[in-house]
Design a protein around this motif. Structure first.
Motif, PDB file in Angstrom:
ATOM      1  N   ASP A 214      -2.410  -1.058  -3.063  1.00 47.92           N
ATOM      2  CA  ASP A 214      -3.549  -0.227  -2.687  1.00 47.92           C
ATOM      3  C   ASP A 214      -3.053   1.203  -2.539  1.00 47.92           C
ATOM      4  O   ASP A 214      -1.975   1.432  -1.993  1.00 47.92           O
ATOM      5  CB  ASP A 214      -4.128  -0.680  -1.338  1.00 47.92           C
ATOM      6  CG  ASP A 214      -4.790  -2.047  -1.433  1.00 47.92           C
ATOM      7  OD1 ASP A 214      -5.194  -2.434  -2.545  1.00 47.92           O
ATOM      8  OD2 ASP A 214      -4.888  -2.718  -0.392  1.00 47.92           O
TER       9      ASP A 214
ATOM     10  N   ALA B   1       0.845  -1.190   0.000  1.00 47.24           N
ATOM     11  CA  ALA B   1       0.000   0.000   0.000  1.00 47.24           C
ATOM     12  C   ALA B   1       0.880   1.240   0.000  1.00 47.24           C
ATOM     13  O   ALA B   1       1.958   1.247   0.603  1.00 47.24           O
ATOM     14  CB  ALA B   1      -0.920   0.013   1.219  1.00 47.24           C
TER      15      ALA B   1
ATOM     16  N   CYS C  47      -8.085   3.480  -2.593  1.00 44.52           N
ATOM     17  CA  CYS C  47      -8.979   2.954  -1.562  1.00 44.52           C
ATOM     18  C   CYS C  47      -9.312   3.971  -0.501  1.00 44.52           C
ATOM     19  O   CYS C  47     -10.166   3.713   0.342  1.00 44.52           O
ATOM     20  CB  CYS C  47      -8.438   1.655  -0.978  1.00 44.52           C
ATOM     21  SG  CYS C  47      -6.830   1.801  -0.275  1.00 44.52           S
TER      22      CYS C  47
END
Ligand SMILES: *Cc1c(COP(=O)(O)O)cnc(C)c1O
Length: 216
Positions: free
Chosen positions: A118, A93, A154
């Motif tokens: 992400d 991420a 996200c």
């Protein structure tokens, strides 16, 4: 403080704020910490860690990953475009997507690599000149641009100004996420992760409360 206390505090805040079914991802921010402290936290079962420099993460995590399974790395610091590939190879991420040039670079690399971490868009909610992040007024358009690039956005991330009430910034970030249909909220550090949870944080980035003060 310790890892187990921080975890207990997170659960307590979820209860207090009526978010009983929710999960908050605890990201243990291991930047600058001595390796033995990181190892101690790994051996307690923590697997999600945050680093703010690509170089430092690259020097530390490949070796830990050989010995511990399922380590998840979040890159939480500012990212230069020329380090984007290395960041994408290392981290699951990235919390610091904050400008069109970086977004287009990540999109191109994601095509090439066939995968993408992400992503969170960092918003400079305090409009501080020295701080990374897209300005609040530009955020909606930037979210739309990232979606056109097919990036897996996200949520939003912020680091409130040190001398301001962080609640104002958490509330603002939550509003911006909601109106953009984003569910992830990366906000809250050692001093204010409990408050951040009351304002809807889904990811808290906690360093010194887990590891002790950073040296240097
Ligand atoms: C260092 C850092 C943290 C953790 O800070 P603590 O106050 O030690 O919890 C969180 N987020 C970012 C972006 C950081 O750079």
């Amino acid at each position: 403080m310790s890892l187990s206390e921080v975890r207990a505090n997170i659960d307590a805040q979820l209860q207090v704020s009526g978010r009983t079914g929710d999960q908050v991802e605890l990201i243990a921010v291991s930047k600058v910490q001595p390796l033995d402290r990181v190892e101690a936290i790994l051996s307690k079962g923590q697997r999600v860690f945050g680093e703010n420099r690509v170089q430092e993460a690259a020097g530390k995590w490949p070796a830990f990953r050989e010995r511990y399974e399922n380590v998840v790395l979040h890159l939480i610091g500012p990212l230069q475009t020329n380090k984007a590939r290395q960041a994408m190879e290392l981290a699951q991420a990235i919390h610091s997507v904050d400008r069109p040039k970086l977004a287009t670079t990540i999109a191109r690399l994601a095509q090439e690599m066939g995968s993408c971490p992400d992503l969170f868009i960092q918003v400079n909610t305090g409009e501080e000149p020295q701080k990374a992040g897209i300005l609040p007024a530009d955020t909606d358009a930037f979210v739309a641009q990232c979606r056109e690039l097919d990036l897996p956005i996200c949520g939003l991330m912020c680091i409130p100004p040190v001398y301001e009430e962080s609640a104002l910034h958490f509330a603002l970030l939550a509003k911006m996420a909601e109106r953009n249909g984003l569910t992830g909220l990366s906000m809250g550090m050692s001093g204010d992760y409990e408050k951040a949870i009351r304002f809807g944080a889904t990811h808290v980035r906690v360093g010194s409360a887990i590891f002790g003060e950073r040296q240097g």
